[in-house]
Design a protein around this motif. Structure first.
Motif, mmCIF file in Angstrom:
data_model
loop_
_atom_site.group_PDB
_atom_site.id
_atom_site.type_symbol
_atom_site.label_atom_id
_atom_site.label_comp_id
_atom_site.label_asym_id
_atom_site.label_seq_id
_atom_site.Cartn_x
_atom_site.Cartn_y
_atom_site.Cartn_z
ATOM 1 N N MET A 1 3.513 0.910 71.003
ATOM 2 C CA MET A 1 3.188 -0.196 70.126
ATOM 3 C C MET A 1 2.165 -1.063 70.845
ATOM 4 N N LYS A 2 1.227 -1.569 70.100
ATOM 5 C CA LYS A 2 0.200 -2.426 70.681
ATOM 6 C C LYS A 2 0.668 -3.868 70.728
ATOM 7 N N ILE A 3 0.028 -4.635 71.578
ATOM 8 C CA ILE A 3 0.426 -6.020 71.775
ATOM 9 C C ILE A 3 0.282 -6.834 70.489
ATOM 10 N N GLY A 4 -0.681 -6.461 69.645
ATOM 11 C CA GLY A 4 -0.846 -7.139 68.357
ATOM 12 C C GLY A 4 0.346 -6.922 67.440
ATOM 13 N N GLU A 5 0.931 -5.736 67.512
ATOM 14 C CA GLU A 5 2.117 -5.452 66.705
ATOM 15 C C GLU A 5 3.317 -6.267 67.204
ATOM 16 N N LEU A 6 3.441 -6.402 68.519
ATOM 17 C CA LEU A 6 4.499 -7.246 69.071
ATOM 18 C C LEU A 6 4.296 -8.691 68.631
ATOM 19 N N ALA A 7 3.058 -9.154 68.662
ATOM 20 C CA ALA A 7 2.754 -10.522 68.228
ATOM 21 C C ALA A 7 3.174 -10.721 66.773
ATOM 22 N N HIS A 8 2.922 -9.732 65.952
ATOM 23 C CA HIS A 8 3.313 -9.825 64.540
ATOM 24 C C HIS A 8 4.840 -9.880 64.400
ATOM 25 N N ILE A 9 5.534 -9.024 65.121
ATOM 26 C CA ILE A 9 6.997 -8.997 65.066
ATOM 27 C C ILE A 9 7.583 -10.320 65.559
ATOM 28 N N ALA A 10 7.035 -10.849 66.636
ATOM 29 C CA ALA A 10 7.556 -12.079 67.232
ATOM 30 C C ALA A 10 6.986 -13.341 66.573
ATOM 31 N N GLN A 11 6.080 -13.140 65.640
ATOM 32 C CA GLN A 11 5.455 -14.247 64.912
ATOM 33 C C GLN A 11 4.757 -15.227 65.841
ATOM 34 N N CYS A 12 3.934 -14.679 66.724
ATOM 35 C CA CYS A 12 3.113 -15.514 67.597
ATOM 36 C C CYS A 12 1.793 -14.791 67.828
ATOM 37 N N SER A 13 0.894 -15.423 68.543
ATOM 38 C CA SER A 13 -0.422 -14.818 68.769
ATOM 39 C C SER A 13 -0.410 -13.918 70.003
ATOM 40 N N VAL A 14 -1.387 -13.032 70.053
ATOM 41 C CA VAL A 14 -1.563 -12.175 71.222
ATOM 42 C C VAL A 14 -1.822 -13.036 72.456
ATOM 43 N N GLU A 15 -2.608 -14.092 72.281
ATOM 44 C CA GLU A 15 -2.905 -14.986 73.400
ATOM 45 C C GLU A 15 -1.634 -15.619 73.949
ATOM 46 N N THR A 16 -0.699 -15.959 73.076
ATOM 47 C CA THR A 16 0.571 -16.541 73.512
ATOM 48 C C THR A 16 1.345 -15.543 74.354
ATOM 49 N N ILE A 17 1.424 -14.309 73.900
ATOM 50 C CA ILE A 17 2.130 -13.270 74.654
ATOM 51 C C ILE A 17 1.482 -13.084 76.018
ATOM 52 N N ARG A 18 0.172 -13.002 76.029
ATOM 53 C CA ARG A 18 -0.527 -12.808 77.306
ATOM 54 C C ARG A 18 -0.309 -13.984 78.252
ATOM 55 N N PHE A 19 -0.310 -15.189 77.724
ATOM 56 C CA PHE A 19 -0.048 -16.360 78.550
ATOM 57 C C PHE A 19 1.354 -16.290 79.143
ATOM 58 N N TYR A 20 2.338 -16.011 78.297
ATOM 59 C CA TYR A 20 3.718 -15.962 78.766
ATOM 60 C C TYR A 20 3.920 -14.886 79.823
ATOM 61 N N GLU A 21 3.354 -13.714 79.609
ATOM 62 C CA GLU A 21 3.596 -12.651 80.583
ATOM 63 C C GLU A 21 2.779 -12.846 81.857
ATOM 64 N N LYS A 22 1.630 -13.442 81.747
ATOM 65 C CA LYS A 22 0.788 -13.632 82.933
ATOM 66 C C LYS A 22 1.260 -14.806 83.781
ATOM 67 N N GLU A 23 1.591 -15.902 83.146
ATOM 68 C CA GLU A 23 1.862 -17.128 83.866
ATOM 69 C C GLU A 23 3.335 -17.481 83.998
ATOM 70 N N LEU A 24 4.153 -17.033 83.066
ATOM 71 C CA LEU A 24 5.455 -17.662 82.979
ATOM 72 C C LEU A 24 6.664 -16.758 82.985
ATOM 73 N N TYR A 25 6.748 -15.823 82.103
ATOM 74 C CA TYR A 25 8.058 -15.301 81.742
ATOM 75 C C TYR A 25 8.291 -13.826 82.028
ATOM 76 N N TRP A 26 7.354 -13.136 82.592
ATOM 77 C CA TRP A 26 7.576 -11.735 82.954
ATOM 78 C C TRP A 26 8.277 -10.957 81.845
ATOM 79 N N LEU A 27 7.603 -10.817 80.725
ATOM 80 C CA LEU A 27 8.205 -10.187 79.550
ATOM 81 C C LEU A 27 8.452 -8.698 79.752
ATOM 82 N N ARG A 28 7.641 -8.082 80.557
ATOM 83 C CA ARG A 28 7.804 -6.637 80.743
ATOM 84 C C ARG A 28 7.515 -6.282 82.186
ATOM 85 N N GLN A 29 7.920 -5.117 82.565
ATOM 86 C CA GLN A 29 7.739 -4.689 83.941
ATOM 87 C C GLN A 29 6.641 -3.645 84.023
#
Length: 74
Positions: A1-29
């Protein structure tokens, strides 16, 4: 699944996901900011949790604390 599809499922933007995983929350390994993501149910739930916390004006440190506690409980 692409990051855009995750953004759609989670109802947020791709930029938000990238920010969270890069700076804050380690969403995936996996390598940060990769285009394809092995999606788990936990990932979209975690994103929704973070978004809800931010909607309540919680700080990033408060969210980190809650996520660490939740991870320890598992």
């Amino acid at each position: 699944m692409k990051i855009g599809e995750l953004a759609h499922i989670a109802q947020c933007s791709v930029e938000t996901i990238r920010f969270y995983e890069k700076e804050l929350y380690w969403l995936r390994q996996r390598e940060p900011l990769a285009i394809s993501v092995p999606i788990t149910p936990n990932m979209s739930e975690r994103l929704r949790f973070i978004r809800n916390c931010r909607a309540l004006d919680m700080s990033h440190e408060e969210i980190h604390t809650l996520l660490r506690l939740a991870d320890q409980a598992r």
